[in-house]
Design a protein around this motif. Structure first.
Motif, PDB file in Angstrom:
ATOM      1  N   HIS A  83       0.824  -1.368  -0.050  1.00 40.51           N
ATOM      2  CA  HIS A  83       0.035   0.116  -0.035  1.00 40.51           C
ATOM      3  C   HIS A  83       0.836   1.209  -0.034  1.00 40.51           C
ATOM      4  CE1 HIS A  83      -3.605  -2.312   0.752  1.00 40.51           C
ATOM      5  NE2 HIS A  83      -3.160  -2.683   1.656  1.00 40.51           N
ATOM      6  N   TYR A  87       0.489   4.583   4.075  1.00 44.66           N
ATOM      7  CA  TYR A  87      -0.374   3.835   4.963  1.00 44.66           C
ATOM      8  C   TYR A  87       0.482   3.415   6.175  1.00 44.66           C
ATOM      9  CZ  TYR A  87      -4.210   3.460   1.605  1.00 44.66           C
ATOM     10  OH  TYR A  87      -5.490   3.798   0.868  1.00 44.66           O
ATOM     11  N   ASN A 233     -11.195   7.080   5.504  1.00 45.63           N
ATOM     12  CA  ASN A 233     -12.601   6.072   5.614  1.00 45.63           C
ATOM     13  C   ASN A 233     -12.274   4.902   6.353  1.00 45.63           C
ATOM     14  OD1 ASN A 233     -11.020   4.518   3.692  1.00 45.63           O
ATOM     15  ND2 ASN A 233     -11.883   5.852   1.953  1.00 45.63           N
ATOM     16  N   PHE A 234     -13.401   4.024   6.340  1.00 45.73           N
ATOM     17  CA  PHE A 234     -13.432   2.457   6.999  1.00 45.73           C
ATOM     18  C   PHE A 234     -12.503   1.685   6.378  1.00 45.73           C
ATOM     19  CE2 PHE A 234     -17.222   4.063   8.956  1.00 45.73           C
ATOM     20  CZ  PHE A 234     -17.020   3.769  10.381  1.00 45.73           C
ATOM     21  N   GLU A 235     -12.064   1.848   4.938  1.00 45.50           N
ATOM     22  CA  GLU A 235     -11.367   0.839   3.967  1.00 45.50           C
ATOM     23  C   GLU A 235     -10.054   1.034   4.421  1.00 45.50           C
ATOM     24  OE1 GLU A 235     -10.225   0.072  -0.610  1.00 45.50           O
ATOM     25  OE2 GLU A 235     -11.612   1.547  -0.126  1.00 45.50           O
ATOM     26  N   THR A 236      -9.680   2.523   4.723  1.00 43.55           N
ATOM     27  CA  THR A 236      -8.175   2.579   5.396  1.00 43.55           C
ATOM     28  C   THR A 236      -7.840   2.021   6.724  1.00 43.55           C
ATOM     29  OG1 THR A 236      -8.093   4.425   3.773  1.00 43.55           O
ATOM     30  CG2 THR A 236      -6.344   4.514   5.859  1.00 43.55           C
ATOM     31  N   TRP A 238      -9.464  -0.474   7.734  1.00 42.50           N
ATOM     32  CA  TRP A 238      -9.770  -2.096   7.996  1.00 42.50           C
ATOM     33  C   TRP A 238      -8.315  -2.361   7.186  1.00 42.50           C
ATOM     34  CZ3 TRP A 238     -12.644  -5.694   9.675  1.00 42.50           C
ATOM     35  CH2 TRP A 238     -12.573  -6.954   8.767  1.00 42.50           C
ATOM     36  N   ILE A 239      -7.544  -1.733   6.427  1.00 45.10           N
ATOM     37  CA  ILE A 239      -6.201  -2.098   6.012  1.00 45.10           C
ATOM     38  C   ILE A 239      -5.206  -1.860   7.029  1.00 45.10           C
ATOM     39  CG2 ILE A 239      -4.360  -1.344   4.604  1.00 45.10           C
ATOM     40  CD1 ILE A 239      -6.549  -0.618   2.302  1.00 45.10           C
TER      41      ILE A 239
END
Length: 519
Positions: A83, A87, A233-236, A238-239
């Motif tokens: 990523h 990140y 956001n929630f995707e980040t 989650w990562i």
């Protein structure tokens, strides 16, 4: 609270010279760990400065050194590869938040649950890891740009300089303590190499071999503030969350175990919860200043302690010297021979390894010896956090098995014709079967008393065992009484509702430990 000279027995001169020694040894390690994580060398050097200065001033263990570490770097590499570095910075910020939360929730006390055999395995395994890490310094770039092992005169020169460094560190304290022996060794070897024009790798050679860029330099500027460039956001989340949880765990375990080890060496006591908050704050700041974060470094902490560093000034000065080298003294630091730094780390290995474990291996229980070897091996093969976790689990299972087989209940008939069973040993999931086999409901009198003065009802399995015992006596038309239950046991019985159908008698108040010891 934030006084740099926190230890009245510490010497400002010793702290400053020790800090200088630590800073010199920090540079190649920070660069190497940055390379392991897949980021630029400055990302590792900035982490060594930021984490070092914050934990030195605000941490719970004066004299302990923190910075970028290999244990955390190996966790980061997959995130960076998949990523990107931004990140990583976001993950480091979240790591800091998790570690601060652990400190505020006073979870630092749980490091005291680590058994001594696990600690021995931890330091032995770490000594082996530090030793193996130094072997990479015996590789150089060949004409094709590949890393190959040293040979011939270069190898012999390297080994000779390492031996000289180790000899100075060992013998100089017998003559004088005016200067830390590690610093003296580095200076003497550096002057010898450049005075005689010896062909041996220097710090800048190491940096260039790591980056593959012949123009690489350690010269840099001050780290700058920047919010990680990732979508919020929630995707980040989650990562980065899985990586942050692992980084937080690895960082706290290594830091708190290092704190415990330094406590032993200095015969003082650090504050685990305060250290958790400081480590978390350091990582939080690191993520916003383009650094890879970190945790306590046992090797550098050993150098600091052995060089006379005891107070917060030693750790703070190490970080400031490192920053000064980055800003103003890069050309001088780049000239330091790698052999001198390897020699310092080899002496750390010798001082870290618990050689007494060989002497006591035949004098301690075989299970403890097995745990020492197991933790050492897992530390070398995986990482410190997993090794400690495995060691604690194995020790806990062994403890549970041993105590499950030591459940006893000698009995007698009192003057009222009641039979009294005096339970000895903890009642928990592993001992319930042994517990139930101690009673004879068919042949016992109508009133039976179970005395828990020498026992403890520990979990739900124990409640089920008591309920089963009560049902046996109820079926026989007999009364079962419990005596001498601690308040914790009574709370369990109260929460259990009608799971346990018994009478309670004479329950005294037992004192329990509080959290204040964790600091």
């Amino acid at each position: 609270m934030f006084e740099l000279r926190s230890n009245p027995d510490a010497s400002a001169k010793a702290d400053l010279l020790s800090g200088l020694t630590v800073a010199l040894a920090l540079i190649p390690e920070a660069v190497a760990f940055a390379f392991v994580a897949g980021v630029e060398p400055m990302v590792g050097l900035y982490a060594a400065f930021i984490v070092g200065i914050i934990t030195a001033i605000f941490g719970g263990r004066p004299g302990m050194i923190s910075g970028a570490t290999g244990a955390m770097a190996v966790v980061m590499v997959a995130l960076v590869a998949e990523h990107g570095v931004q990140y990583l910075f976001a993950a480091v910020v979240l790591t800091g938040i998790l570690q601060i939360s652990a400190g505020l929730l006073r979870l630092g006390k749980f490091i005291r649950l680590v058994p001594h055999p696990v600690m021995l395995g931890f330091v032995n395994g770490l000594a082996i890891v530090i030793f193996l890490a130094q072997l990479g310094q015996f590789k150089v770039l060949d004409a094709s740009g590949s890393m190959v092992w040293m040979q011939g005169e270069m190898l012999y020169t390297m080994l000779g300089l390492i031996a000289l460094t180790m000899a100075i560190i060992h013998f100089l304290p017998k003559l004088t303590n005016a200067i830390p022996s590690s610093l003296a060794a580095i200076l003497v070897v550096a002057l010898l190499v450049h005075g005689l024009g010896l062909d041996t790798p220097t710090v800048i050679d190491f940096v260039r071999s790591m980056t593959g860029d012949v123009n690489s330099t350690l010269e840099g500027s001050l780290p700058t503030f920047a919010i990680p460039a990732v979508p919020f956001n929630f995707e980040t989340l989650w990562i980065v969350l899985p990586y942050s949880m692992i980084l937080a765990s690895v960082g706290l375990i290594e830091s708190l175990l290092t704190l415990t080890l330094v406590d032993e060496l200095t015969q003082t006591r650090g504050k685990g919860n305060r250290e958790c908050v400081a480590q978390g704050s350091a990582n939080l700041v690191s993520g916003f200043f383009g650094a890879m974060g970190g945790c306590a470094m046992i090797g550098q902490s050993m150098i600091n302690i052995n060089s006379g560093g005891r107070s917060r000034l030693s750790g703070a000065s190490a970080a400031m010297f490192l920053l000064a080298f980055i800003l103003f003294g890069a050309t001088l630091i780049e000239m330091i021979p790698i052999a001198a730094l390897v020699g310092v780390m080899f002496m750390v290995v010798l001082g870290t390894f618990e050689w007494s474990s060989f002497r006591i291996v035949n004098k301690i229980p075989k299970s403890d010896a097995f745990v020492i070897v197991l933790v050492s091996a897992v530390t070398v093969l995986t990482d410190l956090a997993i090794a400690v976790l495995v060691g604690v689990i194995v020790s806990a299972l062994r403890f549970a098995w041993e105590h499950a087989t030591h459940m006893m209940a000698p009995s007698h008939i009192d003057q009222f014709g009641r039979k009294i069973y005096k339970v000895q040993g903890p009642l928990f999931f592993a001992s319930t079967t042994s517990f139930l086999e101690l009673f004879d409901a068919n042949n016992d009198p109508e009133d039976v008393i179970v005395d828990f003065a020498d026992s403890r009802v520990a979990d739900h399995s124990a409640l089920e065992a008591i309920d089963t015992l009560a049902e046996r006596y109820l079926r026989e038309g007999k009364r079962l009484h419990l005596r001498h239950l601690s308040p914790e046991c009574r709370r369990l019985l109260h929460k259990a509702g009608n799971l346990v159908e018994v009478n309670l008698m004479e329950d005294p108040n037992y004192k329990v430990a509080v959290d204040e010891l964790a600091g």
